[in-house]
Scaffold this motif. Sequence first.
Motif, mmCIF file in Angstrom:
data_model
loop_
_atom_site.group_PDB
_atom_site.id
_atom_site.type_symbol
_atom_site.label_atom_id
_atom_site.label_comp_id
_atom_site.label_asym_id
_atom_site.label_seq_id
_atom_site.Cartn_x
_atom_site.Cartn_y
_atom_site.Cartn_z
ATOM 1 N N SER A 206 0.803 -1.219 0.000
ATOM 2 C CA SER A 206 0.000 0.000 0.000
ATOM 3 C C SER A 206 0.832 1.263 0.000
ATOM 4 O O SER A 206 0.298 2.358 0.061
ATOM 5 N N SER A 207 2.160 1.139 -0.052
ATOM 6 C CA SER A 207 3.011 2.327 -0.048
ATOM 7 C C SER A 207 4.343 2.011 -0.695
ATOM 8 O O SER A 207 4.710 0.841 -0.878
ATOM 9 N N ASP B 296 6.686 9.096 -8.221
ATOM 10 C CA ASP B 296 6.419 8.481 -6.920
ATOM 11 C C ASP B 296 4.992 8.767 -6.466
ATOM 12 O O ASP B 296 4.310 7.892 -5.906
ATOM 13 N N ALA C 90 -1.941 2.601 -3.186
ATOM 14 C CA ALA C 90 -2.939 2.790 -2.129
ATOM 15 C C ALA C 90 -4.346 2.486 -2.602
ATOM 16 O O ALA C 90 -5.258 2.345 -1.794
ATOM 17 N N SER D 267 2.328 5.893 -5.897
ATOM 18 C CA SER D 267 1.804 5.783 -4.532
ATOM 19 C C SER D 267 0.285 5.688 -4.539
ATOM 20 O O SER D 267 -0.306 4.910 -3.782
ATOM 21 N N LYS D 268 -0.351 6.454 -5.412
ATOM 22 C CA LYS D 268 -1.813 6.403 -5.508
ATOM 23 C C LYS D 268 -2.272 5.070 -6.089
ATOM 24 O O LYS D 268 -3.296 4.515 -5.672
ATOM 25 N N GLN E 267 7.118 2.492 0.704
ATOM 26 C CA GLN E 267 7.944 1.861 1.734
ATOM 27 C C GLN E 267 7.771 0.343 1.706
ATOM 28 O O GLN E 267 8.730 -0.409 1.882
ATOM 29 N N ASP E 268 6.534 -0.104 1.444
ATOM 30 C CA ASP E 268 6.294 -1.542 1.316
ATOM 31 C C ASP E 268 7.096 -2.114 0.149
ATOM 32 O O ASP E 268 7.668 -3.204 0.243
#
Length: 314
Positions: free
Chosen positions: A2-3, A83, A91, A87-88, A5-6
């Motif tokens: 979901s990000s 990014d 998510a 990211s969207k 970072q994941d």
Amino acid sequence: MSSLQDIQNIIKAKDNTRNYVNLSGIPSICKSKPCMLGVDEAGRGPVLGPMVYGVAFCPIEKKSILEDLGCADSKALTEEKRDEIFSKMLAQVDALNSVGWAAEVISPNYISNSMYKRAKHSLNEVSMNSAIDLIKKVAESGANITEVYVDTVGPPEKYQAKLCAIFPDYKIIVAKKADSIYPIVSAASIVAKVTRDHALKVWRFTEGLEMDYTEFGSGYPGDPLTKKFIREQIDSVFGYPLLVRFSWSTAENMLKEKAAICTFEEIDDEDSTKKVKTKLISSFFAPPPENSVKTRKRHKFFDERYLRMTNAFE
């Protein structure tokens, strides 16, 4: 996932010497509605780091989502904008719960070995195989793919004919600069580019080097930081860290300059006398001769014992 970072955490846990695929979930709407899928890559030209193939897919009736999101050729967007868009997608916010994606990270080690092995595997073949496998993986996961748009490698007509033979039920378009023409390919371009960027950011040197991506640059041969890395991070015996595509001429030429001279003994089969030969260590990093398989001499061990290969293994 979901990000971003994941994504970084997943990449960081992977073995840098092996290829791997990240695949989003398949949105439920993509299982029932006819979908379009785009294919593009990032990192084809660099001497450092992986090449990444990305795909994005969504229902044909929802393609305006990608335009509203601002999908464009990833090279025309800033890193921050790429990014933000990815990211969207990760998510699955708002209407984006109808967009899926997948990415294959192809290691530098795999690329170089493919180009150097006896049955040579060109970069175009590596690229095409990755694209084909990703399309199959998405379809096998349940997405109702009916249209495929691909940014070409090599002549688009030949590539399109190849894909049509493999996927006869799909409408397939292969074109130059497809990432700037079709929003779905633009979305795939963003997936590939962001994944590669983050793969470099979390690269782990198994050789023990302590440095990060800010010290070796973008990986393109013209980048001053990349040039410095290629010049300085070379072992005269063991060559380069696995970050380097050692089959690239940039790396090959530096190996020829800095490789150690190796002296070894070789037994002559005819008179059993020893011959001393001197070679540059860099010769062991070069591809085998074109006719090496045909002219390789059979060892007398097999002749003396009347041994031969069976049909099952020939």
